[in-house]
Design a protein around this motif. Structure first.
Motif, PDB file in Angstrom:
ATOM      1  N   ARG A 241      49.527  96.116  54.274  1.00  0.00           N
ATOM      2  CA  ARG A 241      49.389  94.401  54.188  1.00  0.00           C
ATOM      3  C   ARG A 241      49.725  93.731  53.126  1.00  0.00           C
ATOM      4  O   ARG A 241      49.565  94.463  52.130  1.00  0.00           O
ATOM      5  CB  ARG A 241      48.348  94.139  55.179  1.00  0.00           C
ATOM      6  CG  ARG A 241      48.162  94.448  56.871  1.00  0.00           C
ATOM      7  CD  ARG A 241      49.461  94.282  57.504  1.00  0.00           C
ATOM      8  NE  ARG A 241      49.795  92.680  57.709  1.00  0.00           N
ATOM      9  CZ  ARG A 241      49.236  91.632  58.352  1.00  0.00           C
ATOM     10  NH1 ARG A 241      48.213  92.076  59.019  1.00  0.00           N
ATOM     11  NH2 ARG A 241      49.719  90.543  58.239  1.00  0.00           N
ATOM     12  N   SER A 242      49.841  92.582  53.023  1.00  0.00           N
ATOM     13  CA  SER A 242      49.828  91.909  52.140  1.00  0.00           C
ATOM     14  C   SER A 242      48.337  91.268  51.674  1.00  0.00           C
ATOM     15  O   SER A 242      47.688  90.794  52.592  1.00  0.00           O
ATOM     16  CB  SER A 242      50.909  90.822  51.941  1.00  0.00           C
ATOM     17  OG  SER A 242      52.176  91.083  52.102  1.00  0.00           O
ATOM     18  N   GLN A 348      49.919  80.519  42.111  1.00  0.00           N
ATOM     19  CA  GLN A 348      49.444  81.217  43.295  1.00  0.00           C
ATOM     20  C   GLN A 348      48.059  82.274  42.371  1.00  0.00           C
ATOM     21  O   GLN A 348      48.540  82.909  41.448  1.00  0.00           O
ATOM     22  CB  GLN A 348      50.187  82.002  43.711  1.00  0.00           C
ATOM     23  CG  GLN A 348      51.316  81.287  44.650  1.00  0.00           C
ATOM     24  CD  GLN A 348      52.257  82.320  45.397  1.00  0.00           C
ATOM     25  OE1 GLN A 348      51.800  82.920  46.417  1.00  0.00           O
ATOM     26  NE2 GLN A 348      53.865  82.478  44.934  1.00  0.00           N
ATOM     27  N   GLY A 403      53.990  90.914  47.367  1.00  0.00           N
ATOM     28  CA  GLY A 403      55.122  90.471  46.811  1.00  0.00           C
ATOM     29  C   GLY A 403      55.290  89.053  46.819  1.00  0.00           C
ATOM     30  O   GLY A 403      54.552  88.210  47.440  1.00  0.00           O
ATOM     31  N   GLY A 405      57.513  85.771  46.028  1.00  0.00           N
ATOM     32  CA  GLY A 405      58.982  85.474  45.863  1.00  0.00           C
ATOM     33  C   GLY A 405      58.992  84.119  45.083  1.00  0.00           C
ATOM     34  O   GLY A 405      59.850  83.599  44.767  1.00  0.00           O
TER      35      GLY A 405
HETATM   36  C1  LIG Z   1      60.238  89.039  49.207  1.00  0.00           C
HETATM   37  C2  LIG Z   1      58.938  88.326  49.483  1.00  0.00           C
HETATM   38  C3  LIG Z   1      58.360  87.339  48.757  1.00  0.00           C
HETATM   39  C4  LIG Z   1      56.920  87.107  49.236  1.00  0.00           C
HETATM   40  N1  LIG Z   1      56.542  85.869  48.565  1.00  0.00           N
HETATM   41  C5  LIG Z   1      55.230  85.613  48.669  1.00  0.00           C
HETATM   42  C6  LIG Z   1      54.636  84.729  47.957  1.00  0.00           C
HETATM   43  O1  LIG Z   1      55.181  84.033  47.129  1.00  0.00           O
HETATM   44  N2  LIG Z   1      53.289  84.586  48.115  1.00  0.00           N
HETATM   45  C7  LIG Z   1      52.450  85.325  49.015  1.00  0.00           C
HETATM   46  O2  LIG Z   1      51.324  84.844  49.134  1.00  0.00           O
HETATM   47  N3  LIG Z   1      52.919  86.131  49.648  1.00  0.00           N
HETATM   48  C8  LIG Z   1      54.549  86.410  49.473  1.00  0.00           C
HETATM   49  N4  LIG Z   1      54.790  87.215  50.298  1.00  0.00           N
HETATM   50  C9  LIG Z   1      54.240  88.222  51.282  1.00  0.00           C
HETATM   51  C10 LIG Z   1      54.512  87.746  52.927  1.00  0.00           C
HETATM   52  O3  LIG Z   1      53.870  86.625  53.028  1.00  0.00           O
HETATM   53  C11 LIG Z   1      54.122  88.947  53.675  1.00  0.00           C
HETATM   54  O4  LIG Z   1      54.575  90.090  53.580  1.00  0.00           O
HETATM   55  C12 LIG Z   1      54.381  88.204  55.376  1.00  0.00           C
HETATM   56  O5  LIG Z   1      53.367  87.204  55.447  1.00  0.00           O
HETATM   57  C13 LIG Z   1      53.821  89.496  56.043  1.00  0.00           C
HETATM   58  O6  LIG Z   1      52.617  90.143  56.100  1.00  0.00           O
HETATM   59  P1  LIG Z   1      52.312  91.466  55.699  1.00  0.00           P
HETATM   60  O7  LIG Z   1      52.915  91.804  54.285  1.00  0.00           O
HETATM   61  O8  LIG Z   1      50.836  91.757  55.429  1.00  0.00           O
HETATM   62  O9  LIG Z   1      52.962  92.448  56.689  1.00  0.00           O
HETATM   63  C14 LIG Z   1      56.261  87.866  50.016  1.00  0.00           C
HETATM   64  C15 LIG Z   1      56.854  89.113  50.696  1.00  0.00           C
HETATM   65  C16 LIG Z   1      58.113  89.241  50.426  1.00  0.00           C
HETATM   66  C17 LIG Z   1      58.748  90.468  50.874  1.00  0.00           C
END
Ligand SMILES: Cc1cc2nc3c(=O)[nH]c(=O)nc-3n(C[C@H](O)[C@H](O)[C@H](O)COP(=O)(O)O)c2cc1C
Length: 450
Positions: A241-242, A348, A403, A405
């Motif tokens: 997860r993120s 962030q 991640g 972006g």
């Molecule tokens: C290309 C990319 C850019 C992202 N950018 C951000 C971001 O700038 N800030 C953030 O808090 N999460 C960011 N995320 C995380 C996503 O919010 C997260 O992957 C999504 O909500 C799904 O949740 P999970 O990774 O827990 O399954 C990013 C994810 C990806 C793949």
């Protein structure tokens, strides 16, 4: 279990198979329905054509990935194009890693043009997309347990023609009734359309999952969490997860940090063997809390040949002190970079509160000169694969990643002293110890998991 920018999941997946016992008696094109974790049949076609295209020797399937730009564009506008490419890169990494878990290999086939991919999986069939948003073909990978197929042009065309003559089923569903036109997205898509290229896919040595995922884990020091689940690739993939926030105090030790970076280095193993080009993405790291390493700005060139050019392109005053014997990590500046890292990543806090955060610096102009405008997409794909590996490495270390972006490109370039488009920052990333958000509950993804 892919991450996705804004959790919008613009990537769609298709597979093309021969006869598969228990699944299909004719070769077929399938759409993967993520909401049901099911395959939907789109087309049944002639077995002779599949054989003639080399699909049975060895048994293989093709995996095609597409993006629905609108899924990201309604929220992010023009930035949607790059986010779709990041996500597709994560998916490439996930497909290659999933293949490794089954003892298979998967690699992108550079010969396929976007138009051929569209015809292969039917996303160019206007009659099936009357109200649905357009899908943009991305890439196609071959997946096999045997020797790698080379798929020369003639057989590729024969396969597309056979599929076009096949029996097609189903229609794409519509996401939104109203749309905002972001014309720049269509312009970028046209300007970077992939005509396919006359390269054969790299022939890679057979690897099993133990080789693909074992050694770095076996070789590293004690885990942050001493949990056997962290040696189980499937468990790691499913738990990824993120992080929404980091604790702002925990540190990682140097051996584990270096092990993590070493897994992000390219090689003739999964997932890097899925990509046909030499590495173009280098990591500029803001080290905040790594025991045994001064906080500061570091760089990890992922290709030896890029080292000299990075040195020439960056600020003259950088230290370029080698910081590790096992990975090409160089200290550029010492000091507390937390506020700067946070500022550069759209303010962030996750960029400041982890062990480290980083910018993925692409060898930009030179790559586009070498491989043409469509390679713009591939640069983002490579950054997505790097992100996918780092997400899993973070889980393996008992930590968590996110991640990023959202970042300010030009200020990142200013910090590094980069001018023009020789090198461009394409994606940011951060790793640390997460703070659990107790307001959130986790539910099983599918009913049969309950
Ligand atoms: C290309 C990319 C850019 C992202 N950018 C951000 C971001 O700038 N800030 C953030 O808090 N999460 C960011 N995320 C995380 C996503 O919010 C997260 O992957 C999504 O909500 C799904 O949740 P999970 O990774 O827990 O399954 C990013 C994810 C990806 C793949």
């Amino acid at each position: 279990m892919n991450p996705s920018s804004g959790n919008l999941h613009p990537t769609e997946a298709y597979i093309v198979t021969g006869v598969v016992e228990g699944l299909t008696e004719t070769p077929a094109v399938w759409h993967y329905a993520a909401d049901r974790h099911a395959l939907e049949q789109r087309c049944a076609f002639d077995p002779d054509a599949w054989r003639a295209a080399g699909g049975d020797r060895p048994p293989m399937c093709l995996v095609a990935l597409t993006s629905i730009h609108w899924r990201e564009a309604w929220k992010y506008g023009e930035r949607a194009f790059r986010y779709c490419q990041h996500d597709l890169g994560h998916a490439i990494g996930a497909v290659r890693i999933a293949a490794a878990l089954a003892g298979w290999r998967a690699a992108m086939l550079p010969g396929w043009s976007q138009r051929e991919i569209a015809s292969l999986i039917g996303v160019d069939r206007a009659e099936d997309y009357v109200e649905a948003e357009q899908e943009e073909p991305g890439c196609v990978l071959a997946m096999t347990a045997g020797e790698f197929p080379d798929a020369p042009g003639a057989r590729r065309i024969a396969l597309v023609e056979a599929v076009q003559r096949g029996r097609w089923l189903g229609r794409a569903s519509q996401l939104s009734e109203g749309h905002v036109d972001w014309t720049l997205i269509d312009e970028i898509a046209r300007a970077t359309e992939d005509p396919g290229r006359s390269l054969v896919a790299p022939v890679v040595a057979a690897q099993d999952v133990a080789q693909d995922f074992g050694p770095a884990h076996n070789g590293r020091s004690k885990d942050l969490r001493d949990d056997p689940a962290h040696f189980d690739a499937r468990a790691l993939i499913l738990q990824r997860r993120s992080a929404l926030a980091f604790d702002g105090r925990s540190a990682i030790d140097l051996p584990r940090f270096v092990a993590m970076l070493s897994r992000a280095m390219p090689g003739r193993h999964a997932p890097w063997d899925a990509l046909w080009w030499t590495p173009r993405i280098h990591l500029a790291l803001f080290v905040h809390r790594v025991d045994g390493l001064d906080p500061g700005l570091y760089i990890l060139p992922r290709e030896t040949a890029a080292l000299g050019r990075l040195k020439d392109a960056m600020h003259r005053g950088f230290l370029w002190e080698r910081a590790s014997d096992s990975v090409p990590l160089f200290r550029l500046l010492s000091g507390d970079g937390r506020a700067l890292a946070q500022r550069l990543s759209c303010d962030q806090e996750i960029a400041a509160d982890g062990f480290f955060s980083l910018g993925m610096i692409a060898d930009f102009d030179r790559s586009l000169r070498e491989h043409g405008p469509s390679f713009y997409r591939h640069l983002f794909w490579e950054s997505g694969v790097v992100g996918q590996v780092l997400y899993l490495e973070a889980e393996a270390a008992g930590a968590r990643a996110t991640g990023i972006g959202c970042f300010y490109d030009d200020p990142v370039h200013d910090v590094l002293g980069l001018e023009g488009h020789a090198f461009q920052s394409l994606y940011h990333f951060t790793v640390g110890v997460p703070i659990e958000d107790t307001r959130l509950t986790t539910e099983p993804g599918y009913s049969w998991e309950a």
